[in-house]
Design a protein around this motif. Structure first.
Motif, short mmCIF file in Angstrom:
data_model
loop_
_atom_site.label_atom_id
_atom_site.label_comp_id
_atom_site.label_asym_id
_atom_site.label_seq_id
_atom_site.Cartn_x
_atom_site.Cartn_y
_atom_site.Cartn_z
N TYR A 134 0.87 -1.18 0.00
CA TYR A 134 0.00 0.00 0.00
C TYR A 134 0.90 1.23 0.00
CZ TYR A 134 -3.70 -3.25 1.16
OH TYR A 134 -4.59 -4.31 1.12
N ALA A 135 0.71 2.10 -0.98
CA ALA A 135 1.55 3.28 -1.11
C ALA A 135 0.90 4.47 -0.42
CB ALA A 135 1.79 3.60 -2.58
N LEU A 136 1.65 5.11 0.47
CA LEU A 136 1.17 6.31 1.17
C LEU A 136 1.74 7.54 0.47
CD1 LEU A 136 1.66 5.15 4.88
CD2 LEU A 136 -0.23 4.70 3.30
N LEU A 137 0.86 8.40 0.01
CA LEU A 137 1.26 9.61 -0.71
C LEU A 137 1.20 10.77 0.28
CD1 LEU A 137 -0.85 8.99 -3.93
CD2 LEU A 137 1.38 8.06 -3.30
N GLU A 138 2.36 11.38 0.54
CA GLU A 138 2.46 12.36 1.63
C GLU A 138 3.07 13.68 1.19
OE1 GLU A 138 3.55 10.55 5.44
OE2 GLU A 138 3.86 8.66 4.38
N SER A 139 3.13 13.90 -0.12
CA SER A 139 3.71 15.13 -0.64
C SER A 139 2.98 15.52 -1.91
CB SER A 139 5.20 14.93 -0.95
OG SER A 139 5.36 13.99 -2.01
N ALA A 140 3.18 16.76 -2.34
CA ALA A 140 2.58 17.21 -3.59
C ALA A 140 3.04 16.34 -4.75
CB ALA A 140 2.94 18.67 -3.84
N LEU A 141 4.31 15.97 -4.76
CA LEU A 141 4.84 15.14 -5.85
C LEU A 141 4.18 13.76 -5.85
CD1 LEU A 141 6.80 14.80 -8.19
CD2 LEU A 141 8.56 14.14 -6.53
N GLY A 142 4.02 13.17 -4.68
CA GLY A 142 3.37 11.87 -4.60
C GLY A 142 1.94 11.93 -5.10
N ASP A 174 3.47 20.00 3.61
CA ASP A 174 4.05 20.27 2.30
C ASP A 174 3.24 21.32 1.54
OD1 ASP A 174 5.91 19.89 0.22
OD2 ASP A 174 4.64 18.39 -0.75
N LEU A 175 1.91 21.24 1.63
CA LEU A 175 1.04 22.13 0.87
C LEU A 175 0.74 23.44 1.60
CD1 LEU A 175 -1.62 19.58 -0.46
CD2 LEU A 175 0.35 20.51 -1.69
N GLY A 176 0.91 23.44 2.91
CA GLY A 176 0.58 24.63 3.67
C GLY A 176 -0.90 24.79 3.92
N CYS A 177 -1.67 23.69 3.83
CA CYS A 177 -3.11 23.77 4.09
C CYS A 177 -3.38 23.46 5.56
CB CYS A 177 -3.89 22.84 3.18
SG CYS A 177 -3.51 21.10 3.38
N GLY A 178 -4.32 24.16 6.15
CA GLY A 178 -4.56 23.98 7.57
C GLY A 178 -5.97 23.58 7.92
N THR A 179 -6.78 23.24 6.92
CA THR A 179 -8.17 22.89 7.19
C THR A 179 -8.54 21.62 6.43
OG1 THR A 179 -9.04 24.15 5.30
CG2 THR A 179 -8.77 25.33 7.40
N GLU A 180 -9.65 21.01 6.84
CA GLU A 180 -10.17 19.84 6.14
C GLU A 180 -10.47 20.17 4.68
OE1 GLU A 180 -11.80 16.51 7.14
OE2 GLU A 180 -10.14 16.57 8.54
#
Length: 275
Positions: free
Chosen positions: A111-119, A146-152
């Motif tokens: 199972y691949a976990l994508l944790e960055s904008a590139l992923g 990575d994205l700088g988002c702070g909300t759902e």
């Protein structure tokens, strides 16, 4: 069908033992973020010992990131273990990382976990990287950093992206990333409801108290099941397009959604939506 996944730190075997008996559909033993560098070798060895035999529930292991100094040893230690249900690969950014993990683990479910904008941007390529890959998931804490988002709401697009990529590659619907506040169960329920509308199925948890909230959010309620069963019954009586007494139109796509709801209510593997 797995709706609830519970994380447990690999260097705390008492916590892992409790996790196996607290009602989660599956347990994820973590060798990565939850384990300090000084305890990596111990966590790896203890996990390998645990999985020498089959545990009471499916156990998956989150290994260390591909570019870390521990990833190779983690994968080597897990290869061939009788009790291992699958491996979760964190911080995946390229299909080659999945291929390398598959070669080292001998075809165990990945199972691949994508944790960055590139992923996230490469989600579909990663989803098709190797037959051993069974699913995608987001690592939302790292992704938000990575994205700088702070909300759902800021996660809606990457969440939808990973759902679409998984479906396009023929993989199962992803499970949601853990909700970080173990006390705010109301917010967890709202987040799960949002995830379900986006196409997720189930969620990882970091505390047992979150498990029943996740399960309730993802299992359809009586009214939803009843409406779905009406559609299924009508379709069986009148194959092809039909109109229910309340005005609902039933065709193949509507029937597929209804069958999926009924399957979920029985905790069966959901019927795939039509292509």
């Amino acid at each position: 069908m797995i709706l609830t996944w519970l994380y447990a730190p690999g260097d705390h075997q008492d916590t892992v033992a409790k996790a196996l008996h607290c009602g989660a559909d599956a347990v994820i033993v973590d060798l990565e973020d939850a384990v300090p560098a000084s305890r990596k070798e111990y966590a790896r060895a203890a996990t390998a010992e645990l999985l020498a035999e089959r545990p009471p529930v499916p156990v998956y292991v989150r290994v260390n990131a591909p570019d870390s100094p521990w990833a190779g040893a983690d994968l080597a230690a897990l290869a061939g273990l009788r009790g291992l249900a699958g491996v979760r690969l964190p911080k995946v950014t390229a299909p080659e990382q999945v291929v390398q993990a598959a070669e080292r683990t001998g075809g165990v479910a990945l199972y691949a976990l994508l944790e960055s904008a590139l992923g996230v941007e490469r989600a579909y390529e990663i989803a098709r990287a190797h037959p051993a890959l069974r699913g995608l998931a987001l690592g939302e804490a790292d992704l938000c950093a990575d994205l700088g988002c702070g909300t759902e709401e800021g996660l809606d697009w990457p969440r939808s992206r990973v759902v679409v990529a998984a479906r396009a590659a023929g993989l199962a619907p992803p499970a949601q990333s853990p909700f970080p506040d173990i006390r705010d169960l109301e917010a967890l329920a709202a987040s799960c409801a949002r995830g379900r509308t986006l196409g997720f199925l189930g969620r990882a948890a970091i505390h047992p108290r979150q498990l029943p909230v996740i399960e309730r959010a993802y299992l359809p309620g009586p009214e939803e099941v009843g409406a779905a069963q009406e559609v299924v019954t009508a379709a069986r009586r009148n194959p092809g397009a039909a109109v229910l007494p309340d005005g609902r139109f039933v065709d193949a796509a509507v029937l597929a959604v209804a069958e999926r709801v009924v399957a979920l209510s029985r905790r069966e593997t959901p019927v795939r939506l039509p292509s």
